[in-house]
Scaffold this active site. Structure first.
Site, PDB file in Angstrom:
ATOM      1  N   ARG A  86      -5.796  14.707  13.017  1.00  0.00           N
ATOM      2  CA  ARG A  86      -5.246  13.464  12.458  1.00  0.00           C
ATOM      3  C   ARG A  86      -5.619  12.256  13.323  1.00  0.00           C
ATOM      4  O   ARG A  86      -5.771  11.148  12.839  1.00  0.00           O
ATOM      5  CB  ARG A  86      -3.729  13.571  12.303  1.00  0.00           C
ATOM      6  CG  ARG A  86      -3.176  12.440  11.441  1.00  0.00           C
ATOM      7  CD  ARG A  86      -1.698  12.594  11.162  1.00  0.00           C
ATOM      8  NE  ARG A  86      -0.914  12.452  12.360  1.00  0.00           N
ATOM      9  CZ  ARG A  86      -0.060  13.345  12.837  1.00  0.00           C
ATOM     10  NH1 ARG A  86       0.151  14.470  12.192  1.00  0.00           N
ATOM     11  NH2 ARG A  86       0.601  13.128  13.954  1.00  0.00           N
ATOM     12  N   TYR A 138      -8.678  -8.401  -7.140  1.00  0.00           N
ATOM     13  CA  TYR A 138      -8.646  -7.042  -7.686  1.00  0.00           C
ATOM     14  C   TYR A 138      -7.202  -6.695  -8.087  1.00  0.00           C
ATOM     15  O   TYR A 138      -6.284  -6.796  -7.266  1.00  0.00           O
ATOM     16  CB  TYR A 138      -9.190  -6.060  -6.641  1.00  0.00           C
ATOM     17  CG  TYR A 138      -8.951  -4.615  -6.993  1.00  0.00           C
ATOM     18  CD1 TYR A 138      -9.464  -4.069  -8.169  1.00  0.00           C
ATOM     19  CD2 TYR A 138      -8.211  -3.794  -6.150  1.00  0.00           C
ATOM     20  CE1 TYR A 138      -9.235  -2.741  -8.498  1.00  0.00           C
ATOM     21  CE2 TYR A 138      -7.987  -2.464  -6.466  1.00  0.00           C
ATOM     22  CZ  TYR A 138      -8.502  -1.947  -7.642  1.00  0.00           C
ATOM     23  OH  TYR A 138      -8.268  -0.641  -7.967  1.00  0.00           O
ATOM     24  N   ASP A 211     -10.692  -9.501   2.323  1.00  0.00           N
ATOM     25  CA  ASP A 211     -11.265  -8.370   1.594  1.00  0.00           C
ATOM     26  C   ASP A 211     -12.706  -8.764   1.257  1.00  0.00           C
ATOM     27  O   ASP A 211     -12.952  -9.620   0.413  1.00  0.00           O
ATOM     28  CB  ASP A 211     -10.446  -8.090   0.323  1.00  0.00           C
ATOM     29  CG  ASP A 211     -10.971  -6.872  -0.450  1.00  0.00           C
ATOM     30  OD1 ASP A 211     -12.156  -6.520  -0.264  1.00  0.00           O
ATOM     31  OD2 ASP A 211     -10.204  -6.295  -1.241  1.00  0.00           O
ATOM     32  N   LYS A 236     -17.015   1.456  -2.283  1.00  0.00           N
ATOM     33  CA  LYS A 236     -17.989   0.662  -3.032  1.00  0.00           C
ATOM     34  C   LYS A 236     -19.333   0.640  -2.301  1.00  0.00           C
ATOM     35  O   LYS A 236     -19.889   1.685  -2.036  1.00  0.00           O
ATOM     36  CB  LYS A 236     -17.407  -0.740  -3.269  1.00  0.00           C
ATOM     37  CG  LYS A 236     -15.976  -0.723  -3.854  1.00  0.00           C
ATOM     38  CD  LYS A 236     -15.949  -0.037  -5.201  1.00  0.00           C
ATOM     39  CE  LYS A 236     -14.643  -0.120  -5.954  1.00  0.00           C
ATOM     40  NZ  LYS A 236     -13.446   0.394  -5.330  1.00  0.00           N
TER      41      LYS A 236
HETATM   42  C1  LIG Z   1     -12.115  -5.857  -4.079  1.00  0.00           C
HETATM   43  C2  LIG Z   1     -11.420  -4.518  -3.989  1.00  0.00           C
HETATM   44  N1  LIG Z   1     -10.534  -4.307  -2.997  1.00  0.00           N
HETATM   45  C3  LIG Z   1      -9.883  -3.139  -2.893  1.00  0.00           C
HETATM   46  C4  LIG Z   1     -10.083  -2.105  -3.789  1.00  0.00           C
HETATM   47  C5  LIG Z   1      -9.338  -0.812  -3.650  1.00  0.00           C
HETATM   48  O1  LIG Z   1     -10.187   0.145  -3.082  1.00  0.00           O
HETATM   49  P1  LIG Z   1     -10.053   1.727  -3.337  1.00  0.00           P
HETATM   50  O2  LIG Z   1     -10.316   1.976  -4.795  1.00  0.00           O
HETATM   51  O3  LIG Z   1     -11.095   2.299  -2.425  1.00  0.00           O
HETATM   52  O4  LIG Z   1      -8.680   2.128  -2.946  1.00  0.00           O
HETATM   53  C6  LIG Z   1     -11.004  -2.295  -4.838  1.00  0.00           C
HETATM   54  C7  LIG Z   1     -11.229  -1.227  -5.822  1.00  0.00           C
HETATM   55  O5  LIG Z   1     -11.868  -1.425  -6.849  1.00  0.00           O
HETATM   56  C8  LIG Z   1     -11.689  -3.528  -4.930  1.00  0.00           C
HETATM   57  O6  LIG Z   1     -12.567  -3.766  -5.919  1.00  0.00           O
END
Ligand SMILES: Cc1ncc(COP(=O)(O)O)c(C=O)c1O
Length: 414
Positions: A86, A138, A211, A236
């Site tokens: 972990r 998002y 982000d 992504k």
């Molecule tokens: C801009 C953005 N931030 C965060 C996330 C969340 O990521 P995850 O799906 O890996 O949990 C996404 C998912 O599509 C995203 O597009």
């Protein structure tokens, strides 16, 4: 007394007297040939920041699946760096080290998803505090933060952060402890000036979290523009092959209190990534600069094509000169504008769904940043968030741009 193993030098001798394993008894030594910081990102990525398999001389790191690590007869760890999975795994360390170098960070922490990374940041906010979060980002992030803040009695202010005056006013009025922006934003492709946002957040004593999923560390370095923490859904572009769920947080200030809290919480609460995922993530990152270059090139060609298409009302792509955030994006992104673009089809929902349904190369699927192109009708998934009914979001992959144009053309009816 039966003893399965004894130690001689840095060898472990089994009961039959055979040296079975050479152990690194002290800290794992530094990489034999760590890349010099002057190397370019493509070189650092391709060589996985110098990671190899020192045990076998393999040029690719091995996968270390062990959940637990042996101690000697005096109960001292045989390897002080490895006690329990972990907290300790070499594949996770390799991926974190590589991501740190690509991001220009002092430290990176991996999480099992992007949402787990966001949650780790927000769990540092005290009950009753205030946060400012960019609106129309998002939807998964917005939805989770809303419910978390309600549960924890944290006051949430959502603001269009691409509007610097609106962000400054929200921060001035509410004095948040944390500001979260997403740039480019998903799926609106709005661009927020990171340097300006950092100045505003720091002016009221808040931490700025960015982000940067849609840009990836190949195109943008928010820490260099003053962000305190940069976050990615590594599911992504960082992984890039639509086969790993992952998230990351990186910082330039590993001694900051917020970072200590995040690191400790990951360790003890256990939102960690498994070794196989970390290994795959490292493999994906080896081609990140190359993939992002191709995706950005393709996306710009498609954006220009769609801009001239009679069936298309609007194209949202920061690489277009008439995009409202183009000048800022050109300043804070290098090497391209990413593979994410949205466009609004004339004729609303029916026309958009018809076009998406006719596409043959673009997979009709959620997510973004993979080598294969995807199309998504976001309104079907989030009808309550104000997404235009005619909006199609595409994640442009690394296929031949002419093939993608031909597919869009036939889907839109030329
Ligand atoms: C801009 C953005 N931030 C965060 C996330 C969340 O990521 P995850 O799906 O890996 O949990 C996404 C998912 O599509 C995203 O597009």
């Amino acid at each position: 007394m039966y003893r399965a193993f004894r130690r001689e030098g840095n060898c472990l001798i089994c009961a039959a007297g055979v040296a079975v394993k050479k152990y690194h008894l002290a800290r794992v030594p530094p990489l034999a040939n760590p890349p010099k910081p002057t190397l370019h990102p493509a070189t650092i990525a391709a060589q996985a920041a110098g990671a190899t398999d020192r045990e076998t001389a393999g040029v690719v790191p091995a996968v270390h699946m062990a959940t637990t690590f042996a101690r000697d007869e005096n109960y001292a760890p045989l390897n002080a760096d490895n006690i329990y999975l972990r907290s300790h795994n070499e594949n996770v360390r390799v991926a974190e080290r590589l991501l740190s170098q690509l991001e220009g960070a002092a430290e990176t922490l991996l999480f099992p998803s992007g949402m787990a990374a966001i949650a780790a940041v927000f769990r540092t906010v005290p009950n009753g505090a205030k946060v400012v979060v960019q609106s129309q980002i998002y939807w998964g992030t917005t939805g989770w933060i809303r419910s978390f803040c309600t549960r924890r009695e944290i006051t949430l202010h959502e603001v269009e952060a691409a509007d610097a005056d609106a962000l400054a006013e929200a921060c001035r009025a509410h004095k948040p402890t944390l500001v979260l922006i997403e740039t480019p934003s998903n799926p609106w492709l709005r661009i927020t000036d990171i340097e300006g946002a950092a100045r505003i957040a720091h002016g009221v004593g808040a931490k700025l979290v960015v982000d940067s999923t849609a840009a990836s560390p190949a195109l943008s370095h928010p820490l260099a523009h003053g962000a305190d923490i940069v976050m990615h859904s590594a599911t992504k572009a960082i992984n890039g092959h639509s086969d790993v769920l992952a998230g990351s947080l990186s910082t330039a200030e590993p001694d900051a209190e917020i970072w200590h809290m995040i690191r400790e919480d990951r360790d003890t609460a256990g939102a960690v990534m498994g070794p196989m995922e970390a290994w795959l993530l490292t493999r994906g990152m080896r081609t990140l600069p190359l993939r992002m270059r191709e995706m950005s090139k393709n996306a710009l060609v498609l954006a220009e094509y769609l801009s001239d298409h009679p069936q298309v009302e609007t194209v949202l792509y920061p690489g277009l000169a008439d995009h409202p955030g183009h000048a800022i994006a050109a300043r804070q992104m290098t090497g391209g504008f990413g593979g994410l673009l949205s466009f609004i089809v004339k004729g609303g929902k029916d026309a958009a769904l018809l076009a998406a349904g006719r596409m043959q190369l673009f997979h009709r699927a959620t997510s973004l940043g993979g080598v294969e192109s995807l199309v998504e009708h976001r309104h079907t998934l989030e009808p309550h968030t104000g997404i235009p009914e005619g909006l199609l979001r595409v994640s442009v992959g690394i296929e031949d741009a002419q093939d993608l144009i031909a597919d869009l053309g036939q889907a839109l009816g030329q």
